[in-house]
Design an enzyme around this catalytic site. Structure first.
Site, PDB file in Angstrom:
ATOM      1  N   THR A 100       0.850  -1.187   0.000  1.00 14.85           N
ATOM      2  CA  THR A 100       0.000   0.000   0.000  1.00 14.85           C
ATOM      3  C   THR A 100       0.887   1.239   0.000  1.00 14.85           C
ATOM      4  O   THR A 100       1.602   1.499   0.963  1.00 14.85           O
ATOM      5  CB  THR A 100      -0.922   0.014   1.237  1.00 14.85           C
ATOM      6  OG1 THR A 100      -1.744  -1.157   1.222  1.00 14.85           O
ATOM      7  CG2 THR A 100      -1.814   1.253   1.230  1.00 14.85           C
ATOM      8  N   LYS A 174      -8.302   0.169  -2.321  1.00 12.76           N
ATOM      9  CA  LYS A 174      -7.787  -0.398  -1.070  1.00 12.76           C
ATOM     10  C   LYS A 174      -7.734   0.673   0.018  1.00 12.76           C
ATOM     11  O   LYS A 174      -8.130   0.433   1.168  1.00 12.76           O
ATOM     12  CB  LYS A 174      -6.391  -0.979  -1.307  1.00 12.76           C
ATOM     13  CG  LYS A 174      -5.629  -1.365  -0.036  1.00 12.76           C
ATOM     14  CD  LYS A 174      -6.310  -2.487   0.734  1.00 12.76           C
ATOM     15  CE  LYS A 174      -5.606  -2.776   2.066  1.00 12.76           C
ATOM     16  NZ  LYS A 174      -4.226  -3.233   1.898  1.00 12.76           N
TER      17      LYS A 174
END
Length: 416
Positions: A100, A174
């Site tokens: 991420t 996400k």
């Protein structure tokens, strides 16, 4: 690139997610080439071979490489470093970033791969603790052709692959999902605090939620109610608004009574119309500023307070009612409690205990602040306004608390 069924897989980074992806690939019969800075990283990972010496060696041995590192700097080094994937890349290699990172980093790495003729996909994953069980959702962003080419490998470690759009879309999805997760945790923390303050075991709250909403549909109901254009139908928002505001007002009242800080509830209430995509509420002051101002005065300082100005007709009184209360106190941007604290701070600077008493009394009548919180406010203001002015603030607050807490003699009606 090899045939779709013969695609070779690689994984760089064998932590919880990367190690789990490698185990799931091995279980699916597609044993990956792997690398980690720890030489023994694959020990205990069922079916996963010993790590190769560098990401470059993984690129030579794989067609689709999952990069499961911690942060942007590690991703840059693994992909574009001296011994990174691109140093040994050949046309047709696909890099799948599982870490991420910020969206600009996604585009930076995507452009770097493109210059080397290498495909690039950003792929958020969740839940990480299911990585070794073929249990994660792959949240994919990137070109359709690149995604299609890598799909056999992705399918071998993911429970489901959801392509969300072009490059960056997977990471954005996400991150948005994480907002729901951690925002939900903050909601749970405030709800649990309310339950505890009311003498309720939070486990009972969890039991109610698990039983009434076992699949968590309520959490995502706002998303599911949207129309084909992605917007919430106005009729739906208008139907929900009265219930939403009533329930949030009830939560604020309980929190004020029990002395529980619920900033998320305050924000949710202040922005209820925005949440439901209804825009700003038309101000009732536009049609009847005097009536609305008088109502607002009673809301701010307690029932009957407006009676003291109803007969006034001078310009100052008119502006106090029609503008100060109708147009300023009545705005949605801050709660009445927020505005009261600001006003208390200003009043403390003029050292007028009678003004302080009026403001503090409103807070007590509305259950916005407890006596202890008001006393704490006096101490805080003393450091900013000076001890002499704080003495007047203390006198006004004390007078309001005494008047509010002293038992009143029963009326003649109550004797009957």
């Amino acid at each position: 690139m090899s045939g779709r069924s013969e695609l070779r897989a690689g994984v760089v980074g064998l932590g919880m997610i990367g190690g789990g992806v490698a185990v799931s690939l091995a279980r699916s019969g597609r044993v990956p080439a792997v690398h980690d800075i720890r030489p023994d990283a694959s020990a205990g990972l069922a079916g996963v071979p010993d790590p190769l010496g560098s990401p470059a060696e993984v690129a030579e041995a794989a067609d689709v490489v999952m990069v499961a590192v911690v942060d942007a700097d590690q991703a840059r080094e693994v992909i574009g470093g001296e011994n990174g994937l691109l140093s040994a890349a050949r046309p047709g290699l696909t890099v799948v970033l599982l870490a991420t990172v910020a969206l600009p980093v996604v585009h930076e790495l995507g452009a770097l791969c493109a210059r080397h003729g290498v495909g690039f996909l950003d792929c958020g994953v969740t839940p990480g603790d299911k990585a070794a069980e073929n249990g994660m959702v792959a949240i994919l962003g990137g070109e359709q052709a690149t995604a299609d080419a890598a799909m056999p490998v992705l399918d071998d470690w993911a429970r489901k692959v959801v392509r969300c759009g072009p490059l960056g879309a997977g990471m954005a999805t996400k991150i948005a999902r994480n907002v729901i997760t951690y925002g939900g945790w903050r909601t749970v923390a405030e709800a649990a605090a309310l339950a505890r303050a009311a003498g309720v075991d939070p486990a009972r709250l969890a039991e109610v939620i698990d039983t009434a909403d076992p699949e968590g549909r309520t959490l995502l109901q706002l998303l599911r109610m949207r129309g084909p254009d992605g917007a919430l139908p106005e009729a739906v928002g208008r139907q929900i608004e009265p219930l939403m505001t009533k329930d949030l007002d009830a939560a604020r009242d309980v929190a004020a009574t029990l002395g529980v800080d619920v900033p998320l509830v305050e924000v949710a209430r202040a922005r209820a119309r925005r949440t439901l995509e209804l825009g700003e509420a038309p101000s009732p002051a536009r049609s009847d500023p005097r009536g609305y101002g008088l109502e607002m005065m009673d809301e701010v300082y307690g029932p009957g307070f407006s009676a003291s100005v109803e007969g006034g007709g001078d310009p100052f009184t008119d502006q106090t009612v029609d503008y100060l209360f109708a147009q300023v106190w009545g705005r949605e941007g801050l709660s009445v409690r927020d505005r009261r604290l600001l006003t208390l701070g200003v009043a403390a600077t003029v050292a007028r205990p009678e003004l302080i008493q009026i403001i503090a009394n409103g807070a007590l009548v509305n259950d916005e602040l407890s006596p202890d919180q008001l006393r704490e406010a006096v101490l805080h203001l003393a450091l900013y306004t000076g001890w002499c002015k704080a003495t007047a603030t203390h006198a006004g607050v004390t007078a309001a608390i005494d008047a509010h807490t002293t038992p009143q003699p029963p009326t003649a009606q109550e004797h009957k």
